[in-house]
Design an enzyme around this catalytic site. Sequence first.
Site, PDB file in Angstrom:
ATOM      1  N   GLU A 110       0.933  -1.037   0.133  1.00 10.10           N
ATOM      2  CA  GLU A 110      -0.042  -0.103  -0.082  1.00 10.10           C
ATOM      3  C   GLU A 110       1.091   1.000  -0.069  1.00 10.10           C
ATOM      4  O   GLU A 110       1.899   1.226   0.845  1.00 10.10           O
ATOM      5  CB  GLU A 110      -0.986  -0.046   1.095  1.00 10.10           C
ATOM      6  CG  GLU A 110      -1.469   1.197   1.476  1.00 10.10           C
ATOM      7  CD  GLU A 110      -2.424   1.893   0.437  1.00 10.10           C
ATOM      8  OE1 GLU A 110      -3.397   1.127  -0.165  1.00 10.10           O
ATOM      9  OE2 GLU A 110      -2.377   3.008   0.121  1.00 10.10           O
ATOM     10  N   GLU A 331     -25.411   9.240   0.542  1.00  9.15           N
ATOM     11  CA  GLU A 331     -26.727   8.999  -0.245  1.00  9.15           C
ATOM     12  C   GLU A 331     -27.979   8.839   0.875  1.00  9.15           C
ATOM     13  O   GLU A 331     -29.125   8.832   0.837  1.00  9.15           O
ATOM     14  CB  GLU A 331     -26.921   8.107  -1.161  1.00  9.15           C
ATOM     15  CG  GLU A 331     -27.696   8.422  -2.446  1.00  9.15           C
ATOM     16  CD  GLU A 331     -27.173   7.849  -3.689  1.00  9.15           C
ATOM     17  OE1 GLU A 331     -25.890   8.164  -4.042  1.00  9.15           O
ATOM     18  OE2 GLU A 331     -27.855   7.131  -4.390  1.00  9.15           O
ATOM     19  N   ARG A 355     -27.457   9.371  -9.526  1.00  9.75           N
ATOM     20  CA  ARG A 355     -26.572  10.298  -9.252  1.00  9.75           C
ATOM     21  C   ARG A 355     -26.650  11.457 -10.387  1.00  9.75           C
ATOM     22  O   ARG A 355     -26.157  12.656 -10.072  1.00  9.75           O
ATOM     23  CB  ARG A 355     -25.440   9.940  -8.870  1.00  9.75           C
ATOM     24  CG  ARG A 355     -25.196   8.794  -7.372  1.00  9.75           C
ATOM     25  CD  ARG A 355     -23.905   8.411  -7.157  1.00  9.75           C
ATOM     26  NE  ARG A 355     -24.197   8.027  -5.753  1.00  9.75           N
ATOM     27  CZ  ARG A 355     -23.140   7.293  -5.410  1.00  9.75           C
ATOM     28  NH1 ARG A 355     -22.030   6.982  -5.892  1.00  9.75           N
ATOM     29  NH2 ARG A 355     -23.308   7.055  -3.851  1.00  9.75           N
ATOM     30  N   HIS A 458     -16.149  12.047  -7.823  1.00  8.84           N
ATOM     31  CA  HIS A 458     -16.180  10.900  -6.843  1.00  8.84           C
ATOM     32  C   HIS A 458     -15.594   9.716  -7.174  1.00  8.84           C
ATOM     33  O   HIS A 458     -15.266   8.824  -6.510  1.00  8.84           O
ATOM     34  CB  HIS A 458     -17.828  10.729  -6.627  1.00  8.84           C
ATOM     35  CG  HIS A 458     -18.050   9.605  -5.464  1.00  8.84           C
ATOM     36  ND1 HIS A 458     -17.465   9.862  -4.418  1.00  8.84           N
ATOM     37  CD2 HIS A 458     -19.087   8.824  -5.369  1.00  8.84           C
ATOM     38  CE1 HIS A 458     -17.768   8.750  -3.390  1.00  8.84           C
ATOM     39  NE2 HIS A 458     -18.757   8.208  -4.116  1.00  8.84           N
ATOM     40  N   GLU A 488     -12.096  -0.417  -7.852  1.00  8.18           N
ATOM     41  CA  GLU A 488     -12.512   0.649  -8.751  1.00  8.18           C
ATOM     42  C   GLU A 488     -11.416   0.866  -9.882  1.00  8.18           C
ATOM     43  O   GLU A 488     -11.705   1.588 -10.921  1.00  8.18           O
ATOM     44  CB  GLU A 488     -12.131   1.774  -7.970  1.00  8.18           C
ATOM     45  CG  GLU A 488     -12.934   3.195  -8.528  1.00  8.18           C
ATOM     46  CD  GLU A 488     -12.773   4.512  -7.827  1.00  8.18           C
ATOM     47  OE1 GLU A 488     -12.599   4.253  -6.422  1.00  8.18           O
ATOM     48  OE2 GLU A 488     -13.236   5.463  -7.938  1.00  8.18           O
ATOM     49  N   ARG A 498     -22.868   4.746 -12.010  1.00  4.99           N
ATOM     50  CA  ARG A 498     -22.785   3.780 -10.989  1.00  4.99           C
ATOM     51  C   ARG A 498     -23.842   4.294  -9.999  1.00  4.99           C
ATOM     52  O   ARG A 498     -24.020   5.402  -9.569  1.00  4.99           O
ATOM     53  CB  ARG A 498     -21.321   3.947 -10.142  1.00  4.99           C
ATOM     54  CG  ARG A 498     -21.368   2.657  -9.065  1.00  4.99           C
ATOM     55  CD  ARG A 498     -19.827   2.730  -8.471  1.00  4.99           C
ATOM     56  NE  ARG A 498     -19.458   4.028  -7.855  1.00  4.99           N
ATOM     57  CZ  ARG A 498     -19.902   4.497  -6.569  1.00  4.99           C
ATOM     58  NH1 ARG A 498     -20.648   3.595  -5.989  1.00  4.99           N
ATOM     59  NH2 ARG A 498     -19.581   5.349  -5.930  1.00  4.99           N
ATOM     60  N   GLY A 501     -23.809   2.343  -3.455  1.00  3.81           N
ATOM     61  CA  GLY A 501     -23.802   0.993  -2.926  1.00  3.81           C
ATOM     62  C   GLY A 501     -23.390   0.158  -3.634  1.00  3.81           C
ATOM     63  O   GLY A 501     -23.090  -0.980  -3.126  1.00  3.81           O
TER      64      GLY A 501
HETATM   65  P1  ADP Z   1     -10.850  -0.324  -4.106  1.00  2.00           P
HETATM   66  O1  ADP Z   1     -12.083   0.326  -3.371  1.00  2.00           O
HETATM   67  O2  ADP Z   1     -10.967  -0.542  -5.515  1.00  2.00           O
HETATM   68  O3  ADP Z   1     -10.227  -1.241  -3.124  1.00  2.00           O
HETATM   69  P2  ADP Z   1      -9.419   1.786  -2.546  1.00  2.00           P
HETATM   70  O4  ADP Z   1      -9.157   3.238  -3.192  1.00  2.00           O
HETATM   71  O5  ADP Z   1     -10.186   1.642  -1.798  1.00  2.00           O
HETATM   72  O6  ADP Z   1      -9.629   0.889  -4.052  1.00  2.00           O
HETATM   73  O7  ADP Z   1      -7.878   1.393  -2.471  1.00  2.00           O
HETATM   74  C1  ADP Z   1      -7.079   1.328  -3.407  1.00  2.00           C
HETATM   75  C2  ADP Z   1      -5.581   1.403  -2.709  1.00  2.00           C
HETATM   76  O8  ADP Z   1      -4.516   1.234  -3.374  1.00  2.00           O
HETATM   77  C3  ADP Z   1      -5.446   2.788  -1.974  1.00  2.00           C
HETATM   78  O9  ADP Z   1      -5.309   2.711  -0.798  1.00  2.00           O
HETATM   79  C4  ADP Z   1      -4.215   3.575  -2.595  1.00  2.00           C
HETATM   80  O10 ADP Z   1      -3.520   4.298  -1.958  1.00  2.00           O
HETATM   81  C5  ADP Z   1      -3.512   2.086  -3.147  1.00  2.00           C
HETATM   82  N1  ADP Z   1      -2.410   2.146  -4.305  1.00  2.00           N
HETATM   83  C6  ADP Z   1      -2.802   3.103  -5.412  1.00  2.00           C
HETATM   84  N2  ADP Z   1      -1.644   2.961  -6.108  1.00  2.00           N
HETATM   85  C7  ADP Z   1      -0.707   2.301  -5.657  1.00  2.00           C
HETATM   86  C8  ADP Z   1       0.652   1.920  -5.825  1.00  2.00           C
HETATM   87  N3  ADP Z   1       1.215   2.287  -6.941  1.00  2.00           N
HETATM   88  N4  ADP Z   1       1.167   1.213  -5.115  1.00  2.00           N
HETATM   89  C9  ADP Z   1       0.767   0.651  -3.733  1.00  2.00           C
HETATM   90  N5  ADP Z   1      -0.464   1.106  -3.569  1.00  2.00           N
HETATM   91  C10 ADP Z   1      -1.402   1.981  -4.300  1.00  2.00           C
END
Ligand code: ADP
Length: 526
Positions: A110, A331, A355, A458, A488, A498, A501
């Site tokens: 992460e 929402e 939306r 969003h 996402e 979308r 929910g």
């Molecule tokens: P989803 O809802 O699809 O799980 P999120 O936005 O909740 O997506 O989580 C995606 C995570 O991936 C975020 O915490 C983001 O910081 C992390 N992320 C994005 N790019 C990278 C990267 N290059 N290396 C490591 N983590 C990443």
Amino acid sequence: MKKTKQNAAMLLLLALSILLVLAGCANAQTNRAAGSETDSAAPTAAVDNKPAAAKSDQTEATSGASEAVGYTPLDQLKTSYDLVIIGGGGAGMTAALEAKAAGMNPVIFEKMEKPGGNTLKSSSGMNASETKFQKEQGIADTNKLFFEETLKGGHDTNDQEMLHYFVDHSADAIDWLDSQGITLDNLTITGGMKEKRTHRPTDGSAVGQYLVSGLVADVQEQGIQLFVQAHVKEITQKDGQANGVKVVFEDGEEKTIAAGAVIVATGGFGANQELIKQYRPDLEGYVTTNQPGSTGDGIVMAEALGGTTVDMDQIQVHPTVNQEHSYLIGEAVRGEGAILVDKGALRFVNEMDTRDHVTAAITKLDNREAYLIFESGVKSRAKAIEQYEKMGLVQSGETIEALAAETGLPAEALQSTLETWNNSITAKQDKAFGRTTGMDHDLSGAPYYAVKIGPGIHYTMGGIRINTNTEVLNKAGEAIPGLYAAGEVTGGLHGQNRIGGNSVAEIVIFGREAGVKAAEFVKNLK
Ligand code: ADP
């Protein structure tokens, strides 16, 4: 045991979130005035965003935070894993848990200082049909209706194969979460839906923090390594097969980590102003509700291995975002009964429409601004409002006149709008705008409340093209061996719009699938 651990993790996350939100709020004005790029992504991109002023002591503060919540220390890093998962949001952690259950040794990288991503910020809940909780509560829902309403909401542009898989596995995902100690048994409704199928935590609170703290606790309990401040820069390959990643760690060092398969779970690109401008120049200057890490890295990395994208210009602008702090007002507030009024205190839209339609109506108003109006009953049913209040986003008055004075809305018009609305509730008919849901209760229990809102970027509906096995597809529609994606970062499921929910449902349903399928792939390698 699991619950205790989850509660502890939740408390820590909550404390951390509140601190960062408050700090973010304090910095909001500064960022805005400077017109910096972080302007829109910043303040309450909240919980994940460390305010600029605190950045100088980032490393020190971060390692403290990491240790406190128990993320994996760098000295435990290995050079090789069965499976690398890029991104510690909802999709990534879900995939990790399923992969671990299938006997794998997965690792999560992460890039931010803590996991959670945009998932942490999701409020409304998780849509699912034919669930045990719906049945217990006498809600007659079907997968067919869920499919049809999602397709209608997406203007018939959704990838129907993905959508079938999605609705058909939604109840199972609710059960799986429950088995992990994450119980979503409180039901509400979101725009474009006819049935209560939005599953929330028992107390009706925002789903994101509860889900993330639960997943983090489970990941830790399962002994899955989760490195924060681990920024994946590249997916490596051999003969067209994904076989690891290059990661830059907290200490600035880049390391190559080998893996049997890679799951891309990096979330959307709503905080990447360059990409937004490239695909949707008309959205330049809009605030974003996204956390700053949502920059579309996974899309670029998957493309480098031949992956294709779909619907990249389909970007959801959420209608109810507090503009000062870029903070989304979920929402569920409307689902539990709130109405929307313009600055003349008049309703102007069916608040429970999809939306895109509600956003279009607000965009036509002066300054693109409107007010959510509700009262104590809504507040007691939509617990997220407490958080909005703590952040100073809610105005209130003991009477309608007092609320009008507080907000600057015309008192007589507000009074009359509320009277007409309450009559519509009694008559079970909204003659003015044809609203049919979120009408279980009238708005008559003082005190009264208002939240000023406008539209904000969003969610990015487009992204990497996958199939129902979550395999990343190339231009010819063939799966790229060893490369999976979920959440996402992928595109197609939602089409052009979308439904609220559906994103939480997507990350759990396809996150699970990615964990299972990637594990199968790795087992076949051995
Ligand atoms: P989803 O809802 O699809 O799980 P999120 O936005 O909740 O997506 O989580 C995606 C995570 O991936 C975020 O915490 C983001 O910081 C992390 N992320 C994005 N790019 C990278 C990267 N290059 N290396 C490591 N983590 C990443």
